[in-house]
Design an enzyme around this catalytic site. Structure first.
Site, PDB file in Angstrom:
ATOM      1  CD  GLU A  16       0.885   0.206   3.005  1.00 31.12           C
ATOM      2  OE1 GLU A  16       0.902   1.461   2.967  1.00 31.12           O
ATOM      3  OE2 GLU A  16       1.829  -0.467   3.445  1.00 31.12           O
TER       4      GLU A  16
ATOM      5  CD  GLU B 137       7.735   1.737  -0.055  1.00 34.58           C
ATOM      6  OE1 GLU B 137       8.415   0.927  -0.746  1.00 34.58           O
ATOM      7  OE2 GLU B 137       8.152   2.865   0.257  1.00 34.58           O
TER       8      GLU B 137
END
Length: 356
Positions: A174, A317
Site C-alpha cells: 500500500e 509498500e
C-alpha cells in the site's frame, strides 16, 4: 456487489488431503522429523492451496494499493498528504524500497490508484479510483458502504486479471499517508482492543503527536460505533480505500486458489477483514514479517497466523513480500529436491547404503 457476493460463495477451504500427503512425504525426508521447522509448514500449506505435493513458483506479483486518507487533517502523520501522489508515481520508477527488493527477487509490481487525492496520469498506474481520498473519519464515515464494496471488488478484479496472466503468488502492499491510523482503527473496531495498544508512531511522530493519534482513533470509533461483526461496516467507517482494495486481493486470491502474502500492519488489517468475511481465506495467506508497529502482534493473533520473519521492518509498500517469496521458494525447493530415507537408501543406523 454481485462480484463480491459471488467471490465469497466460491471460496473453498484448502485441500487437506493434499496437505496430509505432503506432510507424510515431509516426515519421510532424509532428516529428523520437524527439523526444517516453518519451511515444512509452508510446503504443506502450499500443497493445500494447489492440491499438489510438488509446487514451484514461476511468476510473482505484488499489488500496491494507493490511496489518501481524510483523517490526516487531524495531524496523525508526520508526512504531508501530497506525498501519497509523489510516492505512487515513484513506484513506477524503481525509486521505492518495494520496487528495489522486487527487482532483486524477480517480482513484478502492479500499482493501483484506488483513491489518491490527485490526478495520476501514468500508464503504469492502474486507475481504480473510488474517490479522491476518504473523508475525515472523526467527522463522518471514511466512505459509504457501497464505496467499500466497490473498492473490495476492485481488488478482486485486479487479482482475477493477474491470474489470467499466469501469476502463481501475490503480495499485498500500500501507499497512503495516514494509513497506520486507519489500520489501527480497523483492528480496534474488530478486536475490541484499546487504541492505546493498537496505535503506533507510524512515520516518526513525536510523543505529543502520538498521543493525539490515539485520541483520534478513539474518537472515530466512539462516533461511528462500527459493527465488529461486519468488516464492511468497519472499513466504511474507519478504514481506507487501500485496506478495502487489499481485502479484495485476499478474497480474489482465495477464490482463484493462489497463495497471497501479507506485508505489514496495513495489509494485515485488510487480511483480517477478509478472514472475517470468509474464514477459509486464512488457508491461502502467508504473513511475511512482524511489523515494528505495536498493533502488528495483535493483528497476527486475530488472523490466526504467525509471521515468517522478524526483521524489525516498518516500511510498508509491500516490502516484506519479496523476502517472504524467497523463503517460500526455498521451502518448495527443499520439498521437491530433498530425498526421502528410502530414496537416499539410508538404513536404520543412519548410514547411506551405496550397494546397487
Amino acid at each position: 456487489m454481485e462480484l463480491f457476493k459471488k467471490t465469497l460463495n466460491i471460496i473453498e477451504p484448502g485441500d487437506y488431503e493434499a496437505k496430509k500427503a505432503a506432510m507424510q512425504r515431509i516426515d519421510n525426508l532424509a532428516k529428523p522429523i520437524g527439523s526444517l521447522g516453518t519451511l515444512e509448514d509452508i510446503a504443506a500449506k502450499m500443497a493445500a492451496i494447489t492440491g499438489k505435493i510438488y509446487n514451484k513458483i514461476n511468476k510473482r506479483n505484488i499489488i500496491v494499493m494507493c490511496a489518501d486518507n481524510g483523517v490526516v487533517e487531524e495531524g496523525v502523520s508526520a508526512c504531508p498528504k501530497e506525498l501519497t501522489a509523489i510516492l505512487t508515481q515513484n513506484l513506477t520508477k524503481n525509486f521505492t524500497g518495494v520496487t528495489v527488493l522486487s527487482e532483486f527477487t524477480g517480482t513484478d509490481i502492479t500499482v493501483v490508484d484506488i483513491g489518491v487525492d490527485a490526478v495520476i496520469n501514468n500508464p503504469l498506474v492502474i486507475n481504480k479510483k473510488i474517490a479522491m481520498g476518504t473523508k475525515n473519519m472523526v467527522k463522518e464515515p471514511a466512505m459509504s458502504y457501497k464505496e467499500a464494496i466497490s473498492a473490495i471488488e476492485a481488488g478482486i478484479e485486479i487479482v482475477d486479471d493477474l491470474c489470467k496472466k499466469g501469476y502463481d503468488i501475490f503480495g499485498t502492499g500500500e501507499m497512503g499517508i495516514g494509513n497506520t491510523t486507519t489500520s489501527a482503527a480497523v483492528l480496534s473496531a474488530i478486536s475490541g482492543l484499546s487504541p492505546d495498544l493498537t496505535v503506533g508512531k507510524g512515520a516518526g511522530l513525536t510523543e505529543e503527536q502520538y498521543e493525539n493519534k490515539k485520541r483520534v482513533v478513539k474518537r472515530a470509533i466512539e462516533l461511528h460505533a462500527p459493527d465488529s461483526k461486519d468488516p464492511i461496516d468497519v472499513i466504511s467507517k474507519v478504514g481506507g480505500f487501500d485496506i478495502a482494495g487489499m481485502c479484495g486481493c485476499f478474497l480474489g486470491a482465495a477464490k482463484n486458489k493462489r497463495p497471497i502474502v501479507i506485508d505489514g500492519l496495513i495489509s494485515s488489517a485488510a487480511a483480517l477483514c477478509a478472514v472475517r468475511l470468509n474464514e477459509h481465506v486464512r488457508d491461502y495467506i502467508f504473513p511475511s514479517h512482524l511489523s515494528e508497529e505495536p498493533g502488528a502482534v495483535y493483528m497476527m493473533k486475530e488472523i490466526g497466523v504467525e509471521p515468517i520473519l522478524n526483521l524489525h521492518m516498518r516500511l510498508g509498500e509491500g516490502s516484506g513480500c519479496p523476502l517472504a517469496f524467497q523463503i517460500i521458494d526455498s521451502a518448495l525447493y527443499a520439498m521437491n529436491k530433498m530425498p526421502t530415507f528410502e530414496e537416499a537408501s539410508i538404513n536404520s543406523d543412519g548410514f547411506i547404503d551405496i550397494r546397487e
